[in-house]
Design a protein around this motif. Structure first.
Motif, PDB file in Angstrom:
ATOM      1  N   PHE A  59       0.876  -1.172   0.000  1.00 18.81           N
ATOM      2  CA  PHE A  59       0.000   0.000   0.000  1.00 18.81           C
ATOM      3  C   PHE A  59       0.907   1.214   0.000  1.00 18.81           C
ATOM      4  CE2 PHE A  59      -2.186   3.247   2.638  1.00 18.81           C
ATOM      5  CZ  PHE A  59      -3.198   3.561   1.749  1.00 18.81           C
ATOM      6  N   SER A  60       0.906   1.946  -1.088  1.00 21.35           N
ATOM      7  CA  SER A  60       1.827   3.080  -1.211  1.00 21.35           C
ATOM      8  C   SER A  60       1.380   4.296  -0.404  1.00 21.35           C
ATOM      9  CB  SER A  60       2.001   3.450  -2.685  1.00 21.35           C
ATOM     10  OG  SER A  60       0.753   3.778  -3.242  1.00 21.35           O
ATOM     11  N   GLY A  61       0.127   4.346  -0.043  1.00 15.77           N
ATOM     12  CA  GLY A  61      -0.358   5.439   0.797  1.00 15.77           C
ATOM     13  C   GLY A  61      -1.237   6.407   0.041  1.00 15.77           C
ATOM     14  N   TRP A  62      -1.834   7.317   0.775  1.00 19.86           N
ATOM     15  CA  TRP A  62      -2.664   8.364   0.213  1.00 19.86           C
ATOM     16  C   TRP A  62      -1.886   9.669   0.261  1.00 19.86           C
ATOM     17  CZ3 TRP A  62      -6.130   5.925   4.218  1.00 19.86           C
ATOM     18  CH2 TRP A  62      -6.862   4.879   3.672  1.00 19.86           C
ATOM     19  N   SER A  63      -2.293  10.628  -0.540  1.00 19.88           N
ATOM     20  CA  SER A  63      -1.577  11.911  -0.557  1.00 19.88           C
ATOM     21  C   SER A  63      -1.716  12.634   0.785  1.00 19.88           C
ATOM     22  CB  SER A  63      -2.067  12.784  -1.703  1.00 19.88           C
ATOM     23  OG  SER A  63      -3.454  13.007  -1.580  1.00 19.88           O
ATOM     24  N   LYS A  64      -2.894  12.532   1.396  1.00 15.90           N
ATOM     25  CA  LYS A  64      -3.112  13.143   2.716  1.00 15.90           C
ATOM     26  C   LYS A  64      -3.591  12.039   3.655  1.00 15.90           C
ATOM     27  CE  LYS A  64      -4.354  17.652   0.911  1.00 15.90           C
ATOM     28  NZ  LYS A  64      -5.359  18.704   0.821  1.00 15.90           N
ATOM     29  N   GLU A  65      -2.676  11.511   4.440  1.00 19.33           N
ATOM     30  CA  GLU A  65      -3.053  10.458   5.389  1.00 19.33           C
ATOM     31  C   GLU A  65      -2.613  10.847   6.789  1.00 19.33           C
ATOM     32  OE1 GLU A  65      -1.142   6.984   3.774  1.00 19.33           O
ATOM     33  OE2 GLU A  65       0.765   7.458   4.695  1.00 19.33           O
ATOM     34  N   ARG A  66      -3.369  10.382   7.768  1.00 20.08           N
ATOM     35  CA  ARG A  66      -3.043  10.648   9.171  1.00 20.08           C
ATOM     36  C   ARG A  66      -2.350   9.406   9.733  1.00 20.08           C
ATOM     37  NH1 ARG A  66      -7.740  12.909   7.962  1.00 20.08           N
ATOM     38  NH2 ARG A  66      -8.987  11.083   8.417  1.00 20.08           N
ATOM     39  N   VAL A  67      -1.033   9.494   9.908  1.00 21.20           N
ATOM     40  CA  VAL A  67      -0.252   8.373  10.424  1.00 21.20           C
ATOM     41  C   VAL A  67      -0.270   8.434  11.946  1.00 21.20           C
ATOM     42  CG1 VAL A  67       2.005   7.259  10.476  1.00 21.20           C
ATOM     43  CG2 VAL A  67       1.219   8.363   8.377  1.00 21.20           C
ATOM     44  N   VAL A  68      -0.794   7.383  12.562  1.00 25.76           N
ATOM     45  CA  VAL A  68      -0.863   7.300  14.017  1.00 25.76           C
ATOM     46  C   VAL A  68       0.404   6.632  14.556  1.00 25.76           C
ATOM     47  CG1 VAL A  68      -2.155   6.338  15.962  1.00 25.76           C
ATOM     48  CG2 VAL A  68      -3.381   7.185  13.958  1.00 25.76           C
ATOM     49  N   LEU A  69       0.893   5.623  13.853  1.00 26.15           N
ATOM     50  CA  LEU A  69       2.076   4.874  14.280  1.00 26.15           C
ATOM     51  C   LEU A  69       2.827   4.410  13.040  1.00 26.15           C
ATOM     52  CD1 LEU A  69       3.613   3.468  16.656  1.00 26.15           C
ATOM     53  CD2 LEU A  69       2.121   1.512  16.281  1.00 26.15           C
ATOM     54  N   ASP A  70       4.126   4.682  12.989  1.00 28.56           N
ATOM     55  CA  ASP A  70       4.951   4.274  11.851  1.00 28.56           C
ATOM     56  C   ASP A  70       5.956   3.232  12.326  1.00 28.56           C
ATOM     57  OD1 ASP A  70       6.509   3.983   9.604  1.00 28.56           O
ATOM     58  OD2 ASP A  70       6.663   6.132   9.205  1.00 28.56           O
ATOM     59  N   GLN A  71       5.874   2.030  11.756  1.00 30.80           N
ATOM     60  CA  GLN A  71       6.765   0.931  12.120  1.00 30.80           C
ATOM     61  C   GLN A  71       7.795   0.649  11.022  1.00 30.80           C
ATOM     62  OE1 GLN A  71       6.733  -0.986  15.120  1.00 30.80           O
ATOM     63  NE2 GLN A  71       5.568   0.796  15.744  1.00 30.80           N
ATOM     64  N   GLY A  72       8.072   1.623  10.185  1.00 29.14           N
ATOM     65  CA  GLY A  72       9.053   1.453   9.114  1.00 29.14           C
ATOM     66  C   GLY A  72       8.604   0.403   8.115  1.00 29.14           C
ATOM     67  N   PRO A  73       9.514  -0.547   7.774  1.00 31.97           N
ATOM     68  CA  PRO A  73       9.169  -1.557   6.769  1.00 31.97           C
ATOM     69  C   PRO A  73       8.028  -2.487   7.196  1.00 31.97           C
ATOM     70  CG  PRO A  73      11.508  -1.640   7.334  1.00 31.97           C
ATOM     71  CD  PRO A  73      10.868  -0.650   8.237  1.00 31.97           C
ATOM     72  N   ALA A  74       7.772  -2.584   8.499  1.00 30.65           N
ATOM     73  CA  ALA A  74       6.712  -3.470   8.984  1.00 30.65           C
ATOM     74  C   ALA A  74       5.330  -2.891   8.719  1.00 30.65           C
ATOM     75  CB  ALA A  74       6.888  -3.750  10.478  1.00 30.65           C
ATOM     76  N   GLY A  75       5.244  -1.566   8.527  1.00 30.87           N
ATOM     77  CA  GLY A  75       3.957  -0.956   8.219  1.00 30.87           C
ATOM     78  C   GLY A  75       3.671   0.263   9.062  1.00 30.87           C
ATOM     79  N   ARG A  76       2.474   0.774   8.895  1.00 29.90           N
ATOM     80  CA  ARG A  76       2.047   1.946   9.656  1.00 29.90           C
ATOM     81  C   ARG A  76       0.554   1.845   9.946  1.00 29.90           C
ATOM     82  NH1 ARG A  76       2.890   3.139   4.440  1.00 29.90           N
ATOM     83  NH2 ARG A  76       1.400   4.421   3.310  1.00 29.90           N
ATOM     84  N   LEU A  77       0.154   2.535  10.986  1.00 30.09           N
ATOM     85  CA  LEU A  77      -1.247   2.567  11.398  1.00 30.09           C
ATOM     86  C   LEU A  77      -1.805   3.925  11.000  1.00 30.09           C
ATOM     87  CD1 LEU A  77      -3.569   1.238  12.989  1.00 30.09           C
ATOM     88  CD2 LEU A  77      -2.629   2.318  15.032  1.00 30.09           C
TER      89      LEU A  77
END
Length: 89
Positions: A59-77
């Motif tokens: 999942f490459s992401g959205w242009s405007k996303e609210r990242v709550v937790l970033d775990q690097g290569p493992a993913g993000r919330l």
């Protein structure tokens, strides 16, 4: 009697699961597969499975996303709200 195919390989059981705590297997933190490092067949199988899982879960992401937790290569919330565009919900 049926004839055996000359190209047919006989299955080989490599591990017995008798409740041991470890088979010297490694669990991939990204795809969750258990495999035996150093076993060429296991490593090849893991590489293919890992790539398939990454392709499905990428999942490459959205242009405007609210990242709550970033775990690097493992993913993000991400936080999604009811007012976000329909594809985000």
């Amino acid at each position: 009697q049926p004839q055996k195919s000359a190209h047919r390989k006989t299955p080989v059981q490599l591990h017995l699961d008798l409740g041991q705590k470890s088979f010297h297997l490694t669990k991939c933190l990204c795809c969750g597969m258990l495999y035996a490092p150093g076993d060429a067949s296991d490593e090849q199988t893991h590489k293919a499975y890992h790539a398939a899982m990454q392709a499905v879960l990428n999942f490459s992401g959205w242009s405007k996303e609210r990242v709550v937790l970033d775990q690097g290569p493992a993913g993000r919330l991400l936080q999604v709200q009811p007012t976000d565009p329909a594809p985000h919900i």
